[in-house]
Design an enzyme around this catalytic site. Structure first.
Site, mmCIF file in Angstrom:
data_model
loop_
_atom_site.group_PDB
_atom_site.id
_atom_site.type_symbol
_atom_site.label_atom_id
_atom_site.label_comp_id
_atom_site.label_asym_id
_atom_site.label_seq_id
_atom_site.Cartn_x
_atom_site.Cartn_y
_atom_site.Cartn_z
ATOM 1 N N GLY A 46 0.772 -1.253 0.000
ATOM 2 C CA GLY A 46 0.000 0.000 0.000
ATOM 3 C C GLY A 46 0.796 1.292 0.000
ATOM 4 O O GLY A 46 0.292 2.329 -0.423
ATOM 5 N N ASP A 108 -4.348 1.558 11.059
ATOM 6 C CA ASP A 108 -5.738 1.157 11.256
ATOM 7 C C ASP A 108 -5.848 0.542 12.654
ATOM 8 O O ASP A 108 -5.908 1.260 13.649
ATOM 9 C CB ASP A 108 -6.074 0.183 10.118
ATOM 10 C CG ASP A 108 -7.508 -0.239 10.036
ATOM 11 O OD1 ASP A 108 -8.388 0.608 10.176
ATOM 12 O OD2 ASP A 108 -7.766 -1.440 9.816
ATOM 13 N N LYS A 136 -6.475 6.154 11.050
ATOM 14 C CA LYS A 136 -7.883 5.962 11.432
ATOM 15 C C LYS A 136 -7.900 5.636 12.928
ATOM 16 O O LYS A 136 -7.982 4.464 13.306
ATOM 17 C CB LYS A 136 -8.497 4.790 10.651
ATOM 18 C CG LYS A 136 -8.792 5.079 9.203
ATOM 19 C CD LYS A 136 -9.805 4.099 8.601
ATOM 20 C CE LYS A 136 -9.196 2.889 8.023
ATOM 21 N NZ LYS A 136 -10.086 2.053 7.198
HETATM 22 P P1 XMP Z 1 -3.415 -2.360 10.718
HETATM 23 O O1 XMP Z 1 -4.822 -2.810 11.066
HETATM 24 O O2 XMP Z 1 -2.427 -3.436 10.943
HETATM 25 O O3 XMP Z 1 -3.589 -2.174 9.185
HETATM 26 O O4 XMP Z 1 -3.079 -1.022 11.341
HETATM 27 C C1 XMP Z 1 -2.680 -1.622 8.365
HETATM 28 C C2 XMP Z 1 -2.941 -2.160 6.983
HETATM 29 O O5 XMP Z 1 -4.337 -2.437 6.759
HETATM 30 C C3 XMP Z 1 -4.722 -2.074 5.463
HETATM 31 N N1 XMP Z 1 -5.856 -1.118 5.538
HETATM 32 C C4 XMP Z 1 -6.495 -0.594 4.497
HETATM 33 N N2 XMP Z 1 -6.303 -0.758 3.194
HETATM 34 N N3 XMP Z 1 -8.032 0.778 2.740
HETATM 35 C C5 XMP Z 1 -7.073 -0.069 2.316
HETATM 36 O O6 XMP Z 1 -6.901 -0.190 1.108
HETATM 37 C C6 XMP Z 1 -8.300 0.993 4.050
HETATM 38 O O7 XMP Z 1 -9.189 1.777 4.392
HETATM 39 C C7 XMP Z 1 -7.479 0.259 4.980
HETATM 40 N N4 XMP Z 1 -7.451 0.220 6.328
HETATM 41 C C8 XMP Z 1 -6.434 -0.637 6.638
HETATM 42 C C9 XMP Z 1 -3.495 -1.440 4.838
HETATM 43 O O8 XMP Z 1 -2.875 -2.391 4.010
HETATM 44 C C10 XMP Z 1 -2.584 -1.110 5.985
HETATM 45 O O9 XMP Z 1 -1.216 -1.163 5.644
#
Ligand code: XMP
Length: 187
Positions: A46, A108, A136
């Site tokens: 990403g 996230d 987020k």
């Molecule tokens: P965590 O939950 O580990 O997540 O903090 C990080 C990874 O989750 C993916 N992610 C998203 N990917 N749209 C996306 O395309 C979103 O709204 C989203 N939210 C989380 C992303 O790969 C990130 O590195």
């Protein structure tokens, strides 16, 4: 992708606003930097577009870089995290006593950055800073705060500028919120 759902994209952050904010973020990081070279580690997939824009601006700020990548994923197909982070590619750069910037697209639940930064800290960098384009905070499961944040956004699934939904939309030069419109299964 569910064939009975149409994906609807609603623009959230324009290409222009991304460019301005990324420029300001890089200036902030460059002002804080005090090492001989900066090791920038991108979390794939990403972060690829964000990272590509950042490193070209570090060049403008005259900061010598080494660039490497980690592949980690916590999402399967769709918009829900599996909850389990898999690191499938590690860096092959020695980060001991170096200034390191770990770059991700979005913070996230906090699971990915928490796991990856703990792994990197074991290798004793001089400084480890984390930078995310998007945060987020409402979704956090593991307490984690990034050192540099581009934009704080609400709890919506977003795509574009490197972020995908089922491997689609990474190429968009702007960010959009994804929603779904039910399609009549008979039509
Ligand atoms: P965590 O939950 O580990 O997540 O903090 C990080 C990874 O989750 C993916 N992610 C998203 N990917 N749209 C996306 O395309 C979103 O709204 C989203 N939210 C989380 C992303 O790969 C990130 O590195």
């Amino acid at each position: 992708m569910n064939r009975n759902q149409d994906v609807v994209l609603k623009p959230l952050i324009t290409e222009f606003d991304l460019k301005v904010r990324v420029g300001n973020l890089v200036r902030e990081i460059a002002d804080d930097f005090n090492g001989d070279k900066l090791i920038v580690i991108g979390l794939l997939k990403g972060s690829f577009m964000f990272l590509a824009d950042m490193v070209r601006l570090f060049y403008v700020h005259n900061i010598p870089l080494l660039i490497d990548f980690i592949v980690a994923s916590s999402y399967g197909a769709g918009t829900e995290s599996s909850g389990e982070v898999n690191m499938t590619r590690d860096i092959n750069t020695d980060i001991r006593s170096k200034w390191v910037l770990l770059v991700d697209d979005i913070l996230d639940t906090g699971r990915t950055l928490n796991l990856v930064s703990r792994q990197l800290l074991k290798r004793k960098p001089a400084v480890l800073k984390t930078c995310v384009l998007l945060d987020k905070p409402d979704r956090r499961v593991i307490p984690f705060q990034a050192d540099y944040v581009g934009f704080t956004i609400p709890d919506k699934f977003v795509v574009g500028y490197g972020l995908d939904y089922d491997s689609h939309y990474r190429e968009l030069p702007y960010l959009s919120v994804v929603s779904f419109k039910n399609r009549n299964s008979e039509s």
